[in-house]
Design an enzyme around this catalytic site. Structure first.
Site: not given
Length: 246
Positions: A33-36, A88, A104, A110, A128
């Site tokens: 989950t998330g933009s990446t 992820d 997120g 996750e 990151k």
């Protein structure tokens, strides 16, 4: 008019593309989950439309909706289900591949899926990777009834807890897909993530914390504009050297 992608957007796309090379026909995948992670799901969807045969389970309703839209076959949770590979992102990671996740709001799902995976591959842009975890606030997923006592306990640990507000409405708390709250903790530099994880696990009402320790086997991080593979205790190597799970 669609805005031009930022450098960070381009790095996310690069990391996702490098991760896709690790996917093989027949794999069961955990979808992050998330933009990446969304970039990975988009590129995976294109590969599925071109004939790649995989199935997956998503770590959030948002990722599930995206995967479904792109035609990626999805599996419901069931006993005995394990994943060959989970891909992820991370809000922070250090050189030992200890992670902070949950920005997120999907940390419970996750961690559940990634614990049930044979291999967790993290994908991240250059911002990151950090020498010490803690600049990014540490998320906790908390049962609503227990919230006041959790806040008291975390404050005693020095976490300066803040209940995350709903997106676009600061007067309302954010709710996870499980209808729990997220508490963002500001510990500053976390010198001993393992000790902090043990302390948080003793607090009733914390369903899960955002320290992911000992789960990631490798990370693809953009360094100098190139995707590099990081593993604990090893020098970074170009992602082009890897075409499958090591």
């Amino acid at each position: 008019m669609t805005p031009a992608p930022t450098l960070q957007d381009q790095e996310k796309q690069l990391a996702a593309a490098a991760a896709l090379r690790w996917v093989r026909d027949g794999m069961l995948l955990g979808l992050g989950t998330g933009s990446t992670s969304a970039q990975f799901i988009i590129q995976l969807g294109a590969a599925v439309q071109n004939g790649l045969k995989v199935q997956g389970t998503a770590t959030s309703l948002a990722s599930e909706a995206l995967a479904r839209q792109l035609g990626i076959p999805l599996l419901e949770p069931r006993r005995g289900l394990r994943f060959d590979l989970a891909v992820d992102g991370a809000d922070e990671l250090d050189h030992q591949l200890r992670l902070i996740k949950g920005g997120g709001g999907a940390l419970l799902r996750e961690k559940t899926l990634e614990t049930a995976s044979d291999y967790l591959l993290v994908i991240a842009d250059s911002s990151k990777l950090v020498p010490t975890l803690g600049r990014f606030p540490l998320p906790l997923e908390v049962v609503p009834f227990t919230l006041p006592w959790v806040l008291d306990a975390v404050a005693k640990l020095g976490g300066a807890p803040v209940v995350r507000p709903a997106v676009g409405d600061p007067s309302t708390p954010y709710f996870t897909d499980q209808r729990n709250h997220i508490v963002d903790c500001h510990f500053g530099q976390i010198a001993d993530p393992e000790q902090l994880a043990r302390q948080l696990e003793q607090i009733p009402g914390i369903v899960e914390h955002g320290l992911f320790l000992g789960l990631a086997k490798a990370a693809i991080v953009i360094q100098g504009g190139q995707p590099m593979v990081l593993k604990p205790g090893e020098a970074a190597r170009p992602a082009s050297e890897f075409t499958a799970l090591p």
